[in-house]
Every structure is written in structure tokens, then in C-alpha cells.
Design a protein around this motif. Sequence first.
Motif, PDB file in Angstrom:
ATOM      1  N   ILE A   1       0.738  -1.113   0.000  1.00  0.00           N
ATOM      2  CA  ILE A   1      -0.030  -0.201   0.110  1.00  0.00           C
ATOM      3  C   ILE A   1       0.918   1.370  -0.140  1.00  0.00           C
ATOM      4  CG2 ILE A   1      -0.318   0.376   2.531  1.00  0.00           C
ATOM      5  CD1 ILE A   1      -3.363   0.206   0.330  1.00  0.00           C
ATOM      6  N   ILE A   2       2.135   1.124   0.407  1.00  0.00           N
ATOM      7  CA  ILE A   2       3.177   2.369   0.518  1.00  0.00           C
ATOM      8  C   ILE A   2       3.254   2.806  -0.964  1.00  0.00           C
ATOM      9  CG2 ILE A   2       4.156   1.376   2.452  1.00  0.00           C
ATOM     10  CD1 ILE A   2       6.720   1.115   0.762  1.00  0.00           C
ATOM     11  N   VAL A   3       3.301   2.079  -2.057  1.00  0.00           N
ATOM     12  CA  VAL A   3       3.325   2.608  -3.332  1.00  0.00           C
ATOM     13  C   VAL A   3       2.416   3.538  -3.816  1.00  0.00           C
ATOM     14  CG1 VAL A   3       3.794   2.007  -5.955  1.00  0.00           C
ATOM     15  CG2 VAL A   3       4.715   0.618  -3.920  1.00  0.00           C
ATOM     16  N   PRO A   4       0.890   3.221  -4.017  1.00  0.00           N
ATOM     17  CA  PRO A   4       0.101   4.113  -4.349  1.00  0.00           C
ATOM     18  C   PRO A   4      -0.377   5.435  -3.435  1.00  0.00           C
ATOM     19  CG  PRO A   4      -1.133   2.029  -3.498  1.00  0.00           C
ATOM     20  CD  PRO A   4       0.458   1.768  -3.504  1.00  0.00           C
TER      21      PRO A   4
ATOM     22  N   VAL B   1       1.028   1.807   6.526  1.00  0.00           N
ATOM     23  CA  VAL B   1       0.600   3.356   5.973  1.00  0.00           C
ATOM     24  C   VAL B   1       1.555   4.318   6.658  1.00  0.00           C
ATOM     25  CG1 VAL B   1      -1.139   5.116   6.802  1.00  0.00           C
ATOM     26  CG2 VAL B   1      -1.942   2.832   5.921  1.00  0.00           C
ATOM     27  N   GLY B   2       2.137   4.369   7.904  1.00  0.00           N
ATOM     28  CA  GLY B   2       3.176   5.021   8.391  1.00  0.00           C
ATOM     29  C   GLY B   2       4.129   5.113   7.358  1.00  0.00           C
ATOM     30  N   LEU B   3       4.660   4.006   7.012  1.00  0.00           N
ATOM     31  CA  LEU B   3       5.966   3.874   5.906  1.00  0.00           C
ATOM     32  C   LEU B   3       5.595   4.454   4.725  1.00  0.00           C
ATOM     33  CD1 LEU B   3       8.732   2.883   5.294  1.00  0.00           C
ATOM     34  CD2 LEU B   3       7.768   0.790   4.599  1.00  0.00           C
TER      35      LEU B   3
ATOM     36  N   ALA C   1      -3.743  -7.495  11.675  1.00  0.00           N
ATOM     37  CA  ALA C   1      -3.727  -6.901  10.608  1.00  0.00           C
ATOM     38  C   ALA C   1      -3.835  -5.455  10.714  1.00  0.00           C
ATOM     39  CB  ALA C   1      -5.135  -7.526   9.726  1.00  0.00           C
ATOM     40  N   LEU C   2      -4.911  -4.961  11.747  1.00  0.00           N
ATOM     41  CA  LEU C   2      -4.736  -3.470  12.014  1.00  0.00           C
ATOM     42  C   LEU C   2      -3.459  -2.830  12.138  1.00  0.00           C
ATOM     43  CD1 LEU C   2      -6.791  -0.972  12.370  1.00  0.00           C
ATOM     44  CD2 LEU C   2      -6.529  -1.671  14.884  1.00  0.00           C
ATOM     45  N   PHE C   3      -2.718  -3.507  13.060  1.00  0.00           N
ATOM     46  CA  PHE C   3      -1.557  -2.581  13.429  1.00  0.00           C
ATOM     47  C   PHE C   3      -0.126  -3.109  12.451  1.00  0.00           C
ATOM     48  CE2 PHE C   3      -3.524  -2.703  17.521  1.00  0.00           C
ATOM     49  CZ  PHE C   3      -2.933  -1.597  17.905  1.00  0.00           C
ATOM     50  N   ALA C   4      -0.375  -3.980  11.724  1.00  0.00           N
ATOM     51  CA  ALA C   4       0.532  -4.164  10.459  1.00  0.00           C
ATOM     52  C   ALA C   4       0.050  -3.182   9.403  1.00  0.00           C
ATOM     53  CB  ALA C   4       0.176  -5.723   9.882  1.00  0.00           C
ATOM     54  N   GLY C   5      -1.277  -2.794   9.213  1.00  0.00           N
ATOM     55  CA  GLY C   5      -1.663  -1.976   8.243  1.00  0.00           C
ATOM     56  C   GLY C   5      -1.231  -0.595   8.716  1.00  0.00           C
ATOM     57  N   LEU C   6      -1.178  -0.134  10.142  1.00  0.00           N
ATOM     58  CA  LEU C   6      -0.757   1.084  10.591  1.00  0.00           C
ATOM     59  C   LEU C   6       0.721   1.166  10.102  1.00  0.00           C
ATOM     60  CD1 LEU C   6      -2.321   1.434  14.026  1.00  0.00           C
ATOM     61  CD2 LEU C   6      -2.655   3.108  11.953  1.00  0.00           C
ATOM     62  N   ALA C   7       1.474   0.319  10.432  1.00  0.00           N
ATOM     63  CA  ALA C   7       2.870   0.131  10.282  1.00  0.00           C
ATOM     64  C   ALA C   7       3.156   0.613   8.524  1.00  0.00           C
ATOM     65  CB  ALA C   7       3.684  -0.910  10.379  1.00  0.00           C
TER      66      ALA C   7
END
Length: 202
Positions: free
Chosen positions: A29-32, A115-117, A107-113
Motif C-alpha cells: 500500500i506504500i506505493v499508491p 501506512v506510516g511507511l 492486521a490493523l497494526f500491520a496496516g498502520l505500520a
Amino acid sequence: MPTQGDKEILPNSTQHNVPAWTLFAIFFIIVPLSINMVKEKNQGTFVRLRTNPVSYATVLGGKTLVYLCVCLIQFALMLLVGVYLLPTLGLPQLDVSGRLPLLFVVALFAGLAAVGLGLLLGTIAKTPEQSAPFGATFVVILAAMGGVWVPVFLMPRFMQHLSNLSPMNWGLNAFYDVFLRNVGFGEILPEILLLLLFFVIA
């Protein structure tokens, strides 16, 4: 690697592949996200957003929420693949009974990591041509280090130690704990805190 007593518990192919490829998709998700931020800066949209009577945290919070929802949708779809599609291919069925709340927490906290990146990369990069190749390459490196393609317990000892630096490995270990040890929230808290810390720093 999860253990029970002194014995290591090895995941089957489904228990490894579903969370591993879920994390790979989540971190992509970091790419888009970074491309979107770069375009906002280059097209002047970001300046217009900053003129609104809201704080910068609100602007970042909106992006975080939207992309986090996308991550969780990806996770839900991958769970469906593990439960319904993989058994038709002759692979073990993914057992999620009684584990869904904790799985979504991981999954929520992995997603946060992730998105932060993405927010960090989008802030640093000046052009889409910078953010896209770097973001994709960095995710592939994190995946290779974190045990997405080759499980960590099959890696050489040096790579096993190196894998501890990858946030994908933290998420994967938390998923292993939930799937293989059927643990409670307290046992996955160290990995959750690492992912949250990564998000805050990024």
C-alpha cells in the motif's frame, strides 16, 4: 518461531502463506499512498489542503484511515482465500474459528505500520518516479528479510537474526502466535507494540 513448552510448532503451508502474502499485500500500500502524496505536492493540491481550517494531523489522519481500511479489506479477502479457495487446490484449510478478533487486531497494526511507511516515503520523495520504484523495491527487501517468501526457520542463522529488523516479520510472528498457539492479546502485545512504534516513528 512459536513454541509450546520446549518444542517448536511449525506452520503448515496455508498457515504460513495466507498471513505472509497478506502482509506483502498490506505493505505494498506504500506505493499508491506515496505516489498520491507526491502528486498532491506537485499539483498544488497539498497547498490547498493546508489552507483548510484543520490541523495537519487531521489531513494525515484521513489518509491513514482510508488506506487502513483498504489494508483490512485485503486481509479479509485473503482469509476467504485460505478458508474456501486453498482447500479446493489440495492445501490445508485455514482454521480461523475463535481467532478472528485477534487476527484483525494484528492486521490493523500491520496496516498502520505500512501506512506510516507510505506517509514517510510520500513526504520524502519529490517525484512519482522516485517513490514508486523505491517503495516497491523496499517492500520486496522487507518481505525477503521478514520470512514472507522463505520461512524464517528455514533461513541461515545470520538471516534469522536479520529478519528481526523487518516489520513484516513482527506481523508474521504475531499471526503465527494466533494460528499455532491460539494465544490471547497479552502474548502478541510485544509484536503489536513494535508495529505501533514503527508507525509512530515513520
